[in-house]
Design a protein around this motif. Structure first.
Motif, mmCIF file in Angstrom:
data_model
loop_
_atom_site.group_PDB
_atom_site.id
_atom_site.type_symbol
_atom_site.label_atom_id
_atom_site.label_comp_id
_atom_site.label_asym_id
_atom_site.label_seq_id
_atom_site.Cartn_x
_atom_site.Cartn_y
_atom_site.Cartn_z
ATOM 1 N N LEU A 23 7.438 -3.774 18.929
ATOM 2 C CA LEU A 23 6.781 -2.496 19.169
ATOM 3 C C LEU A 23 5.991 -2.531 20.467
ATOM 4 C CD1 LEU A 23 5.463 -1.752 15.581
ATOM 5 C CD2 LEU A 23 7.540 -0.898 16.661
ATOM 6 N N LYS A 24 5.983 -1.399 21.133
ATOM 7 C CA LYS A 24 5.258 -1.276 22.396
ATOM 8 C C LYS A 24 4.264 -0.127 22.303
ATOM 9 C CE LYS A 24 9.189 -3.020 25.038
ATOM 10 N NZ LYS A 24 9.759 -3.650 23.893
ATOM 11 N N GLY A 25 3.072 -0.365 22.793
ATOM 12 C CA GLY A 25 2.074 0.698 22.857
ATOM 13 C C GLY A 25 1.729 1.275 21.505
ATOM 14 N N THR A 26 1.964 2.566 21.354
ATOM 15 C CA THR A 26 1.594 3.269 20.121
ATOM 16 C C THR A 26 2.775 3.428 19.157
ATOM 17 O OG1 THR A 26 2.026 5.402 21.166
ATOM 18 C CG2 THR A 26 -0.246 4.549 21.285
ATOM 19 N N GLU A 27 3.886 2.725 19.399
ATOM 20 C CA GLU A 27 5.034 2.827 18.498
ATOM 21 C C GLU A 27 4.669 2.298 17.114
ATOM 22 O OE1 GLU A 27 8.703 2.229 21.633
ATOM 23 O OE2 GLU A 27 7.906 0.470 20.621
ATOM 24 N N ARG A 28 5.290 2.898 16.112
ATOM 25 C CA ARG A 28 5.031 2.513 14.721
ATOM 26 C C ARG A 28 6.343 2.366 13.968
ATOM 27 N NH1 ARG A 28 1.416 7.537 12.938
ATOM 28 N NH2 ARG A 28 1.298 6.464 10.959
ATOM 29 N N VAL A 29 6.345 1.482 13.002
ATOM 30 C CA VAL A 29 7.440 1.383 12.048
ATOM 31 C C VAL A 29 6.853 1.726 10.697
ATOM 32 C CG1 VAL A 29 9.060 -0.157 10.877
ATOM 33 C CG2 VAL A 29 8.730 -0.345 13.344
ATOM 34 N N ILE A 30 7.500 2.654 10.009
ATOM 35 C CA ILE A 30 7.041 3.058 8.682
ATOM 36 C C ILE A 30 8.132 2.708 7.676
ATOM 37 C CG2 ILE A 30 6.334 4.984 7.228
ATOM 38 C CD1 ILE A 30 5.299 6.358 9.792
ATOM 39 N N TRP A 31 7.791 1.885 6.715
ATOM 40 C CA TRP A 31 8.717 1.477 5.660
ATOM 41 C C TRP A 31 8.576 2.441 4.490
ATOM 42 C CZ3 TRP A 31 12.952 -0.644 4.405
ATOM 43 C CH2 TRP A 31 13.213 -0.951 3.070
ATOM 44 N N PHE A 32 9.681 3.046 4.084
ATOM 45 C CA PHE A 32 9.705 3.963 2.949
ATOM 46 C C PHE A 32 9.904 3.125 1.693
ATOM 47 C CE2 PHE A 32 11.081 8.502 1.826
ATOM 48 C CZ PHE A 32 10.807 8.336 0.487
ATOM 49 N N LYS A 33 8.805 2.846 0.993
ATOM 50 C CA LYS A 33 8.865 2.053 -0.242
ATOM 51 C C LYS A 33 9.765 2.766 -1.245
ATOM 52 C CE LYS A 33 5.817 0.297 -3.881
ATOM 53 N NZ LYS A 33 4.431 0.284 -4.363
ATOM 54 N N LEU A 34 10.551 2.002 -1.962
ATOM 55 C CA LEU A 34 11.491 2.567 -2.930
ATOM 56 C C LEU A 34 10.766 3.440 -3.943
ATOM 57 C CD1 LEU A 34 14.370 2.671 -4.106
ATOM 58 C CD2 LEU A 34 13.778 0.635 -5.442
ATOM 59 N N ARG A 68 6.901 -6.688 0.651
ATOM 60 C CA ARG A 68 6.578 -7.995 1.230
ATOM 61 C C ARG A 68 7.100 -8.108 2.662
ATOM 62 N NH1 ARG A 68 9.850 -12.082 0.726
ATOM 63 N NH2 ARG A 68 10.608 -11.461 -1.339
ATOM 64 N N VAL A 69 8.367 -7.759 2.860
ATOM 65 C CA VAL A 69 8.960 -7.864 4.194
ATOM 66 C C VAL A 69 8.287 -6.878 5.154
ATOM 67 C CG1 VAL A 69 11.090 -7.572 5.527
ATOM 68 C CG2 VAL A 69 11.149 -8.763 3.324
ATOM 69 N N ALA A 70 7.980 -5.678 4.680
ATOM 70 C CA ALA A 70 7.297 -4.692 5.532
ATOM 71 C C ALA A 70 5.931 -5.218 5.964
ATOM 72 C CB ALA A 70 7.160 -3.368 4.794
ATOM 73 N N ARG A 71 5.179 -5.769 5.041
ATOM 74 C CA ARG A 71 3.855 -6.314 5.378
ATOM 75 C C ARG A 71 3.970 -7.457 6.386
ATOM 76 N NH1 ARG A 71 1.454 -6.021 -0.643
ATOM 77 N NH2 ARG A 71 0.608 -3.923 -0.499
ATOM 78 N N GLU A 72 4.926 -8.343 6.147
ATOM 79 C CA GLU A 72 5.115 -9.478 7.061
ATOM 80 C C GLU A 72 5.494 -9.017 8.463
ATOM 81 O OE1 GLU A 72 7.994 -11.993 5.156
ATOM 82 O OE2 GLU A 72 6.608 -12.541 3.538
ATOM 83 N N SER A 73 6.196 -7.904 8.577
ATOM 84 C CA SER A 73 6.645 -7.409 9.881
ATOM 85 C C SER A 73 5.596 -6.533 10.564
ATOM 86 C CB SER A 73 7.939 -6.610 9.722
ATOM 87 O OG SER A 73 7.673 -5.351 9.131
ATOM 88 N N GLY A 74 4.553 -6.158 9.814
ATOM 89 C CA GLY A 74 3.529 -5.284 10.375
ATOM 90 C C GLY A 74 3.828 -3.803 10.227
ATOM 91 N N ALA A 75 4.852 -3.464 9.462
ATOM 92 C CA ALA A 75 5.194 -2.058 9.250
ATOM 93 C C ALA A 75 4.176 -1.391 8.327
ATOM 94 C CB ALA A 75 6.591 -1.936 8.637
ATOM 95 N N GLU A 76 3.968 -0.105 8.534
ATOM 96 C CA GLU A 76 3.157 0.684 7.608
ATOM 97 C C GLU A 76 4.028 0.985 6.392
ATOM 98 O OE1 GLU A 76 1.045 4.014 9.575
ATOM 99 O OE2 GLU A 76 1.917 3.143 11.390
ATOM 100 N N ILE A 77 3.402 1.176 5.250
ATOM 101 C CA ILE A 77 4.166 1.411 4.028
ATOM 102 C C ILE A 77 3.927 2.840 3.539
ATOM 103 C CG2 ILE A 77 4.513 0.699 1.633
ATOM 104 C CD1 ILE A 77 3.670 -2.151 2.600
ATOM 105 N N PHE A 78 5.021 3.563 3.415
ATOM 106 C CA PHE A 78 5.027 4.941 2.937
ATOM 107 C C PHE A 78 5.423 4.891 1.463
ATOM 108 C CE2 PHE A 78 7.897 8.791 2.582
ATOM 109 C CZ PHE A 78 6.881 9.705 2.435
ATOM 110 N N ASP A 79 4.508 5.248 0.582
ATOM 111 C CA ASP A 79 4.698 5.052 -0.852
ATOM 112 C C ASP A 79 4.611 6.378 -1.600
ATOM 113 O OD1 ASP A 79 4.709 4.236 -3.493
ATOM 114 O OD2 ASP A 79 2.937 2.963 -3.311
ATOM 115 N N THR A 80 5.729 6.800 -2.178
ATOM 116 C CA THR A 80 5.736 8.027 -2.988
ATOM 117 C C THR A 80 6.063 7.731 -4.449
ATOM 118 O OG1 THR A 80 8.074 8.487 -2.517
ATOM 119 C CG2 THR A 80 6.431 9.458 -1.026
ATOM 120 N N TYR A 81 5.893 6.493 -4.854
ATOM 121 C CA TYR A 81 6.216 6.135 -6.236
ATOM 122 C C TYR A 81 5.456 7.000 -7.237
ATOM 123 C CZ TYR A 81 7.016 3.458 -10.457
ATOM 124 O OH TYR A 81 7.368 3.099 -11.733
#
Length: 116
Positions: A23-34, A68-81
C-alpha cells in the motif's frame, strides 16, 4: 466454500496472495468478513453439495482464517455478520450465500460508512 471448496489450506494460501499488497499513501485494503451463510434455504437444501459444504463449522473456520490473514496483512475488516445473522436475512436470499436487495443494501450502507 460451497461449490468452489478446495480445502481450508488452499483458501488461506489464496487469501495470503491476494492480501499481500504494497500500500502507498492513503490506500486501504478492506477485507469483507464472511457474512452468515443460510444453508437452510430451499435451493441449498435441494443441492447436497451446497448443504454439505456450507456447514456452520466450516463457515466459522473460513471466517477465522479470513480475519486472521486480514489482520496479519494490515487490512481493515468489514463485518456484517450481525446484520446477516437474523431471521429477516435468512429469508432474504435464494441460496446459502447470496442475499437479495434489502440485506445487500444494508451491507452496502455499512461499507459506505466505513469508507467515507
Amino acid at each position: 466454500m460451497g461449490a468452489y471448496f478446495r480445502g481450508v489450506d488452499a483458501y488461506e494460501k489464496s487469501l495470503r496472495k491476494v492480501l499481500n499488497v504494497d500500500l502507498k499513501g492513503t490506500e486501504r485494503v478492506i477485507w469483507f468478513k464472511l457474512h452468515k451463510l443460510h444453508r437452510e434455504r430451499p435451493l441449498c437444501r435441494e443441492d447436497p453439495k451446497c448443504y454439505e459444504t456450507n456447514t456452520p463449522k466450516k463457515e466459522e473456520k473460513f471466517r477465522e482464517i479470513g480475519v486472521r490473514v486480514a489482520r496479519e496483512s494490515g487490512a481493515e475488516i468489514f463485518d456484517t455478520y450481525g446484520v446477516t445473522n437474523t431471521t429477516f436475512s435468512a429469508l432474504d436470499g435464494p441460496d446459502a450465500v447470496h442475499y437479495f436487495n434489502t440485506t445487500t443494501g444494508v451491507e452496502l450502507d455499512i461499507l459506505l460508512n466505513m469508507i467515507c
